[in-house]
Scaffold this active site. Sequence first.
Site, PDB file in Angstrom:
ATOM      1  CG  HIS A 156     -20.069 -92.907-112.170  1.00 42.51           C
ATOM      2  ND1 HIS A 156     -20.385 -91.632-111.735  1.00 42.51           N
ATOM      3  CD2 HIS A 156     -18.771 -92.849-112.538  1.00 42.51           C
ATOM      4  CE1 HIS A 156     -19.336 -90.845-111.873  1.00 42.51           C
ATOM      5  NE2 HIS A 156     -18.340 -91.558-112.341  1.00 42.51           N
TER       6      HIS A 156
HETATM    7  P1  TYD Z   1     -22.150 -86.361-112.854  1.00 39.92           P
HETATM    8  O1  TYD Z   1     -21.598 -87.447-113.745  1.00 39.92           O
HETATM    9  O2  TYD Z   1     -23.515 -86.549-112.320  1.00 39.92           O
HETATM   10  O3  TYD Z   1     -21.140 -86.118-111.653  1.00 39.92           O
HETATM   11  P2  TYD Z   1     -20.725 -87.126-110.453  1.00 39.92           P
HETATM   12  O4  TYD Z   1     -21.011 -88.507-110.942  1.00 39.92           O
HETATM   13  O5  TYD Z   1     -19.271 -86.922-110.268  1.00 39.92           O
HETATM   14  O6  TYD Z   1     -21.495 -86.761-109.258  1.00 39.92           O
HETATM   15  O7  TYD Z   1     -22.040 -84.999-113.666  1.00 39.92           O
HETATM   16  C1  TYD Z   1     -22.831 -83.868-113.345  1.00 39.92           C
HETATM   17  C2  TYD Z   1     -23.143 -83.112-114.637  1.00 39.92           C
HETATM   18  O8  TYD Z   1     -21.970 -82.585-115.237  1.00 39.92           O
HETATM   19  C3  TYD Z   1     -23.822 -83.981-115.678  1.00 39.92           C
HETATM   20  O9  TYD Z   1     -24.836 -83.205-116.269  1.00 39.92           O
HETATM   21  C4  TYD Z   1     -22.751 -84.248-116.691  1.00 39.92           C
HETATM   22  C5  TYD Z   1     -21.842 -83.042-116.576  1.00 39.92           C
HETATM   23  N1  TYD Z   1     -20.429 -83.344-116.829  1.00 39.92           N
HETATM   24  C6  TYD Z   1     -19.833 -82.817-117.973  1.00 39.92           C
HETATM   25  O10 TYD Z   1     -20.452 -82.124-118.781  1.00 39.92           O
HETATM   26  N2  TYD Z   1     -18.516 -83.080-118.181  1.00 39.92           N
HETATM   27  C7  TYD Z   1     -17.784 -83.826-117.333  1.00 39.92           C
HETATM   28  O11 TYD Z   1     -16.584 -84.024-117.564  1.00 39.92           O
HETATM   29  C8  TYD Z   1     -18.425 -84.383-116.160  1.00 39.92           C
HETATM   30  C9  TYD Z   1     -17.669 -85.227-115.193  1.00 39.92           C
HETATM   31  C10 TYD Z   1     -19.758 -84.103-115.965  1.00 39.92           C
END
Ligand code: TYD
Length: 138
Positions: free
Chosen positions: A49
Amino acid sequence: MQIVKYVFQPHGDDRGQLVALEEYRDIPFEIKRVYYMYDTVAGVVRGKHAHRTLEQILVCIHGSCKVRLDNGYEKKIIPLERPYEGLYIANNMWREMYDFSPDAVLMVLASDMYDEQDYIRDYDDFINCVKNKSLKKI
Ligand code: TYD
């Protein structure tokens, strides 16, 4: 594409190493959120993303991983394998984190709170967003 990597000052002595990170001093923004990833499953690609406004610094504080950055025109791969190095990621930058070692702990310092509205999760939307922005600059 310019890659901005910070090399933090380790305060080493005969007991070991310590790195301290202060906002506006070691980190170029106010740190509003810290999160970290660990136990990452082999072969997984995380991220995938971009952010509309968020700035981040990624520090692989244990183990190693790779980050692929894509500004819509150019892609670069940056290995993160030292706990005293931070990779700066500006807004409007597509990122993918992969090749995590089994012991990797990837810490992220972020300039703002979690906000789903700030995410661009579709790659075509990201490309349109970047290209529209550069059109407006002309
Ligand atoms: P995600 O955005 O999929 O992580 P990445 O893109 O880095 O692989 O996030 C995984 C999960 O964690 C999703 O359910 C959202 C949650 N999350 C939070 O609650 N707070 C945060 O600051 C972040 C980055 C993710």
